[in-house]
Scaffold this motif. Structure first.
Motif, mmCIF file in Angstrom:
data_model
loop_
_atom_site.group_PDB
_atom_site.id
_atom_site.type_symbol
_atom_site.label_atom_id
_atom_site.label_comp_id
_atom_site.label_asym_id
_atom_site.label_seq_id
_atom_site.Cartn_x
_atom_site.Cartn_y
_atom_site.Cartn_z
ATOM 1 N N HIS A 170 10.050 4.698 -0.162
ATOM 2 C CA HIS A 170 8.994 3.790 0.287
ATOM 3 C C HIS A 170 8.409 3.007 -0.893
ATOM 4 O O HIS A 170 8.210 1.784 -0.802
ATOM 5 C CB HIS A 170 7.896 4.587 0.987
ATOM 6 C CG HIS A 170 6.796 3.742 1.552
ATOM 7 N ND1 HIS A 170 6.932 3.024 2.720
ATOM 8 C CD2 HIS A 170 5.535 3.484 1.096
ATOM 9 C CE1 HIS A 170 5.794 2.359 2.962
ATOM 10 N NE2 HIS A 170 4.945 2.630 1.992
ATOM 11 N N GLU B 134 -0.375 3.947 0.044
ATOM 12 C CA GLU B 134 -1.464 3.779 1.012
ATOM 13 C C GLU B 134 -0.924 3.377 2.391
ATOM 14 O O GLU B 134 -1.576 3.583 3.412
ATOM 15 C CB GLU B 134 -2.480 2.743 0.511
ATOM 16 C CG GLU B 134 -3.789 2.797 1.246
ATOM 17 C CD GLU B 134 -4.946 2.162 0.491
ATOM 18 O OE1 GLU B 134 -6.025 2.055 1.098
ATOM 19 O OE2 GLU B 134 -4.784 1.772 -0.674
ATOM 20 N N SER B 135 0.302 2.834 2.415
ATOM 21 C CA SER B 135 0.899 2.421 3.692
ATOM 22 C C SER B 135 2.038 3.345 4.127
ATOM 23 O O SER B 135 2.772 3.031 5.059
ATOM 24 C CB SER B 135 1.444 0.982 3.579
ATOM 25 O OG SER B 135 2.501 0.912 2.634
ATOM 26 N N PHE B 136 2.180 4.509 3.481
ATOM 27 C CA PHE B 136 3.253 5.438 3.833
ATOM 28 C C PHE B 136 2.912 6.134 5.149
ATOM 29 O O PHE B 136 1.880 6.778 5.279
ATOM 30 C CB PHE B 136 3.440 6.472 2.723
ATOM 31 C CG PHE B 136 4.549 7.454 2.974
ATOM 32 C CD1 PHE B 136 5.871 7.029 3.054
ATOM 33 C CD2 PHE B 136 4.278 8.805 3.125
ATOM 34 C CE1 PHE B 136 6.906 7.927 3.277
ATOM 35 C CE2 PHE B 136 5.300 9.722 3.351
ATOM 36 C CZ PHE B 136 6.616 9.272 3.425
ATOM 37 N N GLU B 137 3.808 6.007 6.140
ATOM 38 C CA GLU B 137 3.522 6.523 7.485
ATOM 39 C C GLU B 137 4.056 7.928 7.741
ATOM 40 O O GLU B 137 3.893 8.466 8.830
ATOM 41 C CB GLU B 137 4.085 5.564 8.536
ATOM 42 C CG GLU B 137 3.388 4.209 8.544
ATOM 43 C CD GLU B 137 3.857 3.351 9.703
ATOM 44 O OE1 GLU B 137 3.208 3.380 10.764
ATOM 45 O OE2 GLU B 137 4.881 2.657 9.540
ATOM 46 N N ASP C 50 -0.626 1.256 -4.266
ATOM 47 C CA ASP C 50 -0.623 0.306 -3.149
ATOM 48 C C ASP C 50 0.434 0.697 -2.113
ATOM 49 O O ASP C 50 0.200 0.621 -0.902
ATOM 50 C CB ASP C 50 -0.332 -1.114 -3.658
ATOM 51 C CG ASP C 50 -1.467 -1.669 -4.524
ATOM 52 O OD1 ASP C 50 -2.594 -1.134 -4.433
ATOM 53 O OD2 ASP C 50 -1.207 -2.615 -5.293
ATOM 54 N N ALA C 51 1.611 1.131 -2.595
ATOM 55 C CA ALA C 51 2.704 1.487 -1.691
ATOM 56 C C ALA C 51 2.351 2.716 -0.859
ATOM 57 O O ALA C 51 2.505 2.718 0.370
ATOM 58 C CB ALA C 51 3.985 1.735 -2.496
ATOM 59 N N TYR D 288 8.839 -0.911 -1.436
ATOM 60 C CA TYR D 288 7.623 -1.733 -1.568
ATOM 61 C C TYR D 288 7.711 -2.600 -2.821
ATOM 62 O O TYR D 288 7.254 -3.756 -2.822
ATOM 63 C CB TYR D 288 6.406 -0.813 -1.634
ATOM 64 C CG TYR D 288 5.074 -1.529 -1.674
ATOM 65 C CD1 TYR D 288 4.388 -1.845 -0.490
ATOM 66 C CD2 TYR D 288 4.472 -1.879 -2.882
ATOM 67 C CE1 TYR D 288 3.164 -2.496 -0.517
ATOM 68 C CE2 TYR D 288 3.239 -2.528 -2.925
ATOM 69 C CZ TYR D 288 2.591 -2.830 -1.733
ATOM 70 O OH TYR D 288 1.364 -3.477 -1.768
ATOM 71 N N PRO E 45 -2.208 8.469 3.529
ATOM 72 C CA PRO E 45 -2.568 8.802 4.921
ATOM 73 C C PRO E 45 -1.838 10.025 5.473
ATOM 74 O O PRO E 45 -1.275 10.004 6.569
ATOM 75 C CB PRO E 45 -2.201 7.522 5.685
ATOM 76 C CG PRO E 45 -1.128 6.891 4.882
ATOM 77 C CD PRO E 45 -1.382 7.253 3.451
ATOM 78 N N SER F 180 -6.397 11.869 5.987
ATOM 79 C CA SER F 180 -5.878 11.343 4.712
ATOM 80 C C SER F 180 -6.348 12.197 3.547
ATOM 81 O O SER F 180 -7.178 13.096 3.702
ATOM 82 C CB SER F 180 -6.357 9.896 4.515
ATOM 83 O OG SER F 180 -5.886 9.052 5.536
ATOM 84 N N THR G 60 8.265 5.006 9.690
ATOM 85 C CA THR G 60 8.356 3.537 9.633
ATOM 86 C C THR G 60 9.669 3.040 10.218
ATOM 87 O O THR G 60 9.694 2.053 10.965
ATOM 88 C CB THR G 60 8.248 3.053 8.175
ATOM 89 O OG1 THR G 60 7.056 3.570 7.600
ATOM 90 C CG2 THR G 60 8.226 1.545 8.079
#
Length: 464
Positions: free
Chosen positions: A131, A308-311, A305-306, A135, A276, A259, A150
């Motif tokens: 990820h 923070e969007s890891f699902e 930054d990357a 990113y 998260p 989180s 994702t």
């Protein structure tokens, strides 16, 4: 044998998590790939078959019909038995046989590879590294034991991707001893704990893996917060952990709902991270991924930054939702360390009680881990928490059924743990739903059984 794109491979058991990843990767790289699976006759198997075919993998029933004389090799895993019709057909046609780990080793020799090893957290860390590199627009490839959420949202299996960049991130398994086949550009050791093998046997396997990496002057990254893993450290500045001597040092861990936040110290930089996913173990997973990413050349702030969007990863503390005030979590945890970490993570965000559920898999593994499982669960649960068991998952074959989940419950009850045994799984789900109150979390844990996710959803429906 070196890999070249004029070759063709047939995968026996191609719907399995490890096999499907490699099949999709090779198809994405232009190889001719086909395979079979017993699952293809079921509704769940039809979905996987369609997903594989969408990625360029031709699928056949497991009856020998897909095995042809022109194949370069037939690829098998440790689980495939000699009586398999595809193996018999390959023998008749003199098609060479190759183990899954041999194929992974061949792939890792052909590209710059990051191998993630350890008894817990491999799939999550492999996914996190991929990820971050994705990113950072490095177009990495991935071979993982579980799908990234994702990618699952795009309708894919999500465990195998053939990127156009130079890096491949691969999950490397110690459970069957095949970890020793790999000598990657970057090797990672996350932790060492009792799972499929005794600690002494695992130490030999990890020692050989670390030698394969370091003897070729490649990079070895270890978790210095894990006592057994730390023994293989060769350079503190490449490692991650909680002490200042580590190149990647984590500190100030805080749970924030589902989180976590923490800070990372690296070469004079101090950057705050928010991921998260719940649990202290996921901070350690993130530190491992960060240690790899900065080594590859991704700036620390870009890593933040990357992530923070890891699902997340399929069935790795996957929160299904809250139903009439009760949160349901679906998790792959199955060894003592993973179970303790998963319970702890649920406790971090749960206002009420954690109602843990565990389905052991296999009579032999349950017998092997009995004392460790009991100690781990008893140590992790608080006084107000409870644990439920249904009977041990039986996948078939000839085994001695001389242990039951009820034995674990008796052991736990003797330690004053509120433990319940309901042999029938569906009935156990109903009992848990009745037992739960608003503010509680039901944590469904177990591995190997593909229907566990459906069970977690059944519990959610029962609550709703």
């Amino acid at each position: 044998m070196k890999l070249s794109q004029d070759q063709s491979f047939f995968f026996v058991g191609v719907a399995g998590s490890g096999m499907s990843a490699i099949a999709q990767y090779l198809a994405g790289k232009g190889f001719s790939v086909s395979g079979s699976d017993r699952k293809f006759s079921s509704a769940d198997g039809d979905k996987v078959r369609a997903q594989l075919e969408a990625e360029g993998v031709k699928c056949f029933p497991q009856d020998g019909s897909g095995v042809t004389a022109g194949l370069t090799a037939i690829v098998v895993s440790t689980a495939i038995e000699e009586s398999n019709p595809d193996l018999k057909r390959a023998l008749e046609l003199n098609v060479p046989r190759m183990h899954r780990s041999e194929m992974l080793a061949k792939i890792s020799e052909s590209t710059k590879t990051i191998c993630v090893s350890g008894t817990s957290g491999k799939s999550t860390v492999t996914g996190m590294i991929w990820h971050i590199l994705n990113y950072a627009k490095l177009s990495p490839s991935i071979l993982s034991g579980a799908g990234l959420v994702t990618l699952e949202k795009q309708g894919k299996i999500g465990n195998g991707v053939a990127g156009t960049g130079e890096w491949l991130v691969a999950e490397a398994d110690e459970s069957d001893g095949t970890l020793v086949r790999y000598s990657p550009e970057i090797g990672v050791i996350l932790n060492i704990g009792k799972d499929h093998k005794e600690i002494s046997e695992l130490q030999k396997i990890f020692a050989e893996f670390s030698h394969n990496v370091t003897s070729k002057n490649k990079t070895l990254i270890v978790n210095e917060a894990d006592e057994l893993a730390e023994a293989y450290s060769v350079n503190h500045l490449d490692d991650f952990g909680l002490e200042a001597k580590c190149g990647i040092q984590g500190s100030d861990f805080r749970p924030e709902g589902y989180s976590i936040t923490f800070r990372v110290h690296y070469r004079g930089e101090l950057v705050k991270f928010k991921v998260p996913l719940p649990g202290h173990h996921n901070m350690m997973n993130a530190l491992a991924a960060i240690a790899v990413a900065v080594r590859v050349g991704v700036p620390l702030r870009k890593c933040a930054d990357a992530l923070e969007s890891f699902e997340g990863i399929h069935r790795r503390h996957q929160i299904l939702g809250t139903f009439n005030g009760v949160t349901v979590v679906d998790d792959f945890a199955h060894n003592p360390a993973k179970i303790a970490a998963s319970i702890s993570a649920a406790q971090d965000f749960t206002e009420g009680r954690v109602i843990a559920y565990f389905q052991p898999h296999g009579f032999g593994p349950t017998r092997f881990l009995r004392n460790d499982l009991v100690a781990s669960i008893a140590g992790a649960l608080r006084k107000q928490d409870s644990v439920f068991f249904s009977e041990i998952y039986y996948a078939g074959g000839t085994v001695t059924r001389d242990i039951s989940s009820g034995d674990l419950v008796n052991d736990l009850t003797a330690k004053n743990v509120d433990a319940h045994f309901v042999a029938d799984r569906s009935a156990c789900g109903v009992e848990m739903a009745k037992f739960a109150k608003p503010g509680d979390t039901i944590l469904v844990m177990g591995a190997r059984d593909p229907s566990l996710s459906d069970f977690a959803k059944e519990v959610s429906k029962e609550l709703a």
